[in-house]
Design a protein around this motif. Structure first.
Motif, PDB file in Angstrom:
ATOM      1  N   LEU A  49       0.825  -1.205   0.000  1.00 56.35           N
ATOM      2  CA  LEU A  49       0.000   0.000   0.000  1.00 56.35           C
ATOM      3  C   LEU A  49       0.860   1.256   0.000  1.00 56.35           C
ATOM      4  N   LEU A  50       1.940   1.251   0.759  1.00 48.88           N
ATOM      5  CA  LEU A  50       2.849   2.397   0.766  1.00 48.88           C
ATOM      6  C   LEU A  50       3.423   2.634  -0.633  1.00 48.88           C
ATOM      7  N   GLY A  51       3.790   1.544  -1.301  1.00 49.54           N
ATOM      8  CA  GLY A  51       4.301   1.674  -2.659  1.00 49.54           C
ATOM      9  C   GLY A  51       3.254   2.224  -3.608  1.00 49.54           C
ATOM     10  N   ALA A  52       2.022   1.766  -3.439  1.00 52.31           N
ATOM     11  CA  ALA A  52       0.939   2.248  -4.302  1.00 52.31           C
ATOM     12  C   ALA A  52       0.650   3.720  -4.069  1.00 52.31           C
ATOM     13  N   VAL A  53       0.688   4.144  -2.798  1.00 52.35           N
ATOM     14  CA  VAL A  53       0.478   5.563  -2.485  1.00 52.35           C
ATOM     15  C   VAL A  53       1.594   6.401  -3.080  1.00 52.35           C
ATOM     16  N   GLU A  54       2.820   5.911  -2.980  1.00 51.19           N
ATOM     17  CA  GLU A  54       3.967   6.649  -3.532  1.00 51.19           C
ATOM     18  C   GLU A  54       3.837   6.825  -5.040  1.00 51.19           C
ATOM     19  N   ARG A  55       3.410   5.768  -5.722  1.00 52.35           N
ATOM     20  CA  ARG A  55       3.270   5.859  -7.179  1.00 52.35           C
ATOM     21  C   ARG A  55       2.117   6.768  -7.588  1.00 52.35           C
ATOM     22  N   ARG A  72      -8.392  -0.948   6.391  1.00 51.83           N
ATOM     23  CA  ARG A  72      -7.911  -1.167   7.760  1.00 51.83           C
ATOM     24  C   ARG A  72      -6.418  -0.881   7.856  1.00 51.83           C
ATOM     25  N   LEU A  73      -5.649  -1.382   6.882  1.00 55.49           N
ATOM     26  CA  LEU A  73      -4.205  -1.155   6.907  1.00 55.49           C
ATOM     27  C   LEU A  73      -3.864   0.322   6.702  1.00 55.49           C
ATOM     28  N   LEU A  74      -4.599   0.982   5.825  1.00 60.35           N
ATOM     29  CA  LEU A  74      -4.353   2.401   5.585  1.00 60.35           C
ATOM     30  C   LEU A  74      -4.615   3.223   6.846  1.00 60.35           C
ATOM     31  N   GLU A  75      -5.661   2.891   7.562  1.00 61.85           N
ATOM     32  CA  GLU A  75      -5.959   3.623   8.785  1.00 61.85           C
ATOM     33  C   GLU A  75      -4.898   3.368   9.853  1.00 61.85           C
ATOM     34  N   GLN A  76      -4.364   2.153   9.886  1.00 59.89           N
ATOM     35  CA  GLN A  76      -3.265   1.878  10.810  1.00 59.89           C
ATOM     36  C   GLN A  76      -2.022   2.674  10.425  1.00 59.89           C
ATOM     37  N   LEU A  77      -1.776   2.798   9.125  1.00 55.54           N
ATOM     38  CA  LEU A  77      -0.643   3.602   8.656  1.00 55.54           C
ATOM     39  C   LEU A  77      -0.846   5.076   8.958  1.00 55.54           C
ATOM     40  N   VAL A  78      -2.099   5.528   8.929  1.00 57.96           N
ATOM     41  CA  VAL A  78      -2.402   6.907   9.321  1.00 57.96           C
ATOM     42  C   VAL A  78      -2.054   7.122  10.786  1.00 57.96           C
ATOM     43  N   ASP A  79      -2.427   6.192  11.646  1.00 61.52           N
ATOM     44  CA  ASP A  79      -2.139   6.305  13.074  1.00 61.52           C
ATOM     45  C   ASP A  79      -0.630   6.378  13.330  1.00 61.52           C
ATOM     46  N   LEU A  80       0.145   5.702  12.491  1.00 57.42           N
ATOM     47  CA  LEU A  80       1.602   5.701  12.638  1.00 57.42           C
ATOM     48  C   LEU A  80       2.253   6.929  12.007  1.00 57.42           C
ATOM     49  N   GLY A  81       1.500   7.652  11.187  1.00 56.98           N
ATOM     50  CA  GLY A  81       2.071   8.804  10.489  1.00 56.98           C
ATOM     51  C   GLY A  81       2.731   8.458   9.179  1.00 56.98           C
ATOM     52  N   ALA A  82       2.613   7.192   8.739  1.00 62.20           N
ATOM     53  CA  ALA A  82       3.237   6.779   7.482  1.00 62.20           C
ATOM     54  C   ALA A  82       2.468   7.305   6.279  1.00 62.20           C
ATOM     55  N   VAL A  83       1.146   7.401   6.386  1.00 61.04           N
ATOM     56  CA  VAL A  83       0.327   8.055   5.367  1.00 61.04           C
ATOM     57  C   VAL A  83      -0.616   9.014   6.087  1.00 61.04           C
ATOM     58  N   GLU A  84      -1.226   9.897   5.330  1.00 62.47           N
ATOM     59  CA  GLU A  84      -2.192  10.815   5.919  1.00 62.47           C
ATOM     60  C   GLU A  84      -3.398  10.937   5.011  1.00 62.47           C
ATOM     61  N   ARG A  85      -4.530  11.245   5.609  1.00 60.51           N
ATOM     62  CA  ARG A  85      -5.756  11.415   4.838  1.00 60.51           C
ATOM     63  C   ARG A  85      -5.687  12.719   4.049  1.00 60.51           C
ATOM     64  N   SER A  86      -6.303  12.701   2.885  1.00 59.52           N
ATOM     65  CA  SER A  86      -6.364  13.893   2.045  1.00 59.52           C
ATOM     66  C   SER A  86      -7.720  13.917   1.352  1.00 59.52           C
ATOM     67  N   ARG A  87      -7.998  14.977   0.653  1.00 55.11           N
ATOM     68  CA  ARG A  87      -9.282  15.085  -0.046  1.00 55.11           C
ATOM     69  C   ARG A  87      -9.421  14.011  -1.110  1.00 55.11           C
ATOM     70  N   PRO A 137       4.256  12.244   7.092  1.00 54.77           N
ATOM     71  CA  PRO A 137       5.534  12.802   7.531  1.00 54.77           C
ATOM     72  C   PRO A 137       6.530  11.766   8.040  1.00 54.77           C
ATOM     73  N   LEU A 138       6.053  10.644   8.564  1.00 55.00           N
ATOM     74  CA  LEU A 138       6.985   9.635   9.067  1.00 55.00           C
ATOM     75  C   LEU A 138       7.852   9.094   7.945  1.00 55.00           C
ATOM     76  N   VAL A 139       7.252   8.803   6.801  1.00 56.07           N
ATOM     77  CA  VAL A 139       8.011   8.279   5.662  1.00 56.07           C
ATOM     78  C   VAL A 139       9.017   9.319   5.198  1.00 56.07           C
ATOM     79  N   PHE A 140       8.615  10.592   5.201  1.00 53.78           N
ATOM     80  CA  PHE A 140       9.528  11.662   4.808  1.00 53.78           C
ATOM     81  C   PHE A 140      10.742  11.701   5.725  1.00 53.78           C
ATOM     82  N   ARG A 141      10.504  11.631   7.044  1.00 50.88           N
ATOM     83  CA  ARG A 141      11.622  11.696   7.990  1.00 50.88           C
ATOM     84  C   ARG A 141      12.525  10.478   7.867  1.00 50.88           C
ATOM     85  N   LEU A 142      11.932   9.305   7.753  1.00 43.41           N
ATOM     86  CA  LEU A 142      12.739   8.094   7.628  1.00 43.41           C
ATOM     87  C   LEU A 142      13.532   8.095   6.331  1.00 43.41           C
ATOM     88  N   GLY A 143      12.908   8.534   5.257  1.00 38.26           N
ATOM     89  CA  GLY A 143      13.585   8.563   3.970  1.00 38.26           C
ATOM     90  C   GLY A 143      14.767   9.499   3.960  1.00 38.26           C
TER      91      GLY A 143
END
Length: 232
Positions: A16-22, A44-59, A66-72
């Motif tokens: 899912l992270l890869g799909a969001v990035e693409r 369910r997985l996306l919402e868990q990633l939101v809680d971790l800061g790996a992805v965020e909700r958008s329109r 921001p977590l992926v940005f900092r780690l990267g």
């Protein structure tokens, strides 16, 4: 533990992270379809990633968080590489007025770790942290020329051996609008304690500037960074 699609939860989350990035930004239906996951599982997985800061909700659904940005930004193939290159790269950008990038070669692509913009913003051709380009940019060719011939998967161009020898002899690789119109580049390899090429330093400018005049400054900066990586 599986995610319902026959793969582990971790595999599903990274898919899912890869799909969001693409996609840049996409809804759960599209992301689930691209990853081959049930929509409820993807949500369910996306919402868990939101809680971790790996992805965020958008329109538009979800986008990178921001977590992926900092780690990267903390990733580097060799300890101290970013620190050793930062000040010399900035000096080179000020001296030449051109954009300067620190690059590595991964999975057949040239990845930009850090970049310093030059005076002519229009000459950078999409250069930014995390940008990926084909391996046959100057920044990638100078690494392939100095690395093991099996660095890349698949056959190399027929004329590559001759070009690689020229790169090794000159100590630099050049790209004169070969990848993008209006963008020229000269790159040198950065070497670690063993002498192996770890990364490349590239200077990106426009066709109005002579790469032959700039290559000396790039090579000198590369030597300074390589010396720092060797602890000197």
């Amino acid at each position: 533990m599986t995610d319902g699609g026959g793969r582990s939860v971790m595999e599903g989350a990274f898919a899912l992270l890869g799909a969001v990035e693409r996609a840049g930004e996409a809804g759960p239906t599209r992301l689930a379809a691209e990853c081959g996951l049930p929509k409820t599982t993807a949500y369910r997985l996306l919402e868990q990633l939101v809680d971790l800061g790996a992805v965020e909700r958008s329109r538009g659904g979800y986008r990178m968080g921001p977590l992926v940005f900092r780690l990267g930004r903390s990733w580097q193939p060799y300890p101290g590489l970013r620190a050793a290159a930062r000040a010399p790269a900035r000096r080179l950008a000020r001296l030449t007025g051109a954009a300067v990038a620190l690059n590595v070669l991964r999975e057949g692509q040239t990845l930009v770790l850090d970049w310093t913009p030059g005076d002519d913003v229009g000459a950078i051709g999409g250069l930014q942290d995390g940008a990926a380009f084909p391996w046959f940019t100057a920044a990638g060719k100078v690494l392939v020329a100095g690395a093991h011939p099996r660095t890349l998967k698949g056959p190399l161009p027929a004329a590559w051996q001759r070009e690689a020898e020229a790169i090794r002899e000159r100590g630099a690789a050049f790209d004169r609008e070969g990848v993008a119109s209006g963008v020229c580049c000269v790159a040198v390899a950065l070497h670690g304690p063993t002498g192996a090429p770890l990364a490349s330093l590239s200077l990106v400018t426009d066709p109005e500037h002579s790469l032959d005049r700039l290559v000396g400054a790039v090579q000198q900066t590369g030597r300074i960074i390589s010396a720092a990586l060797r602890g000197r």
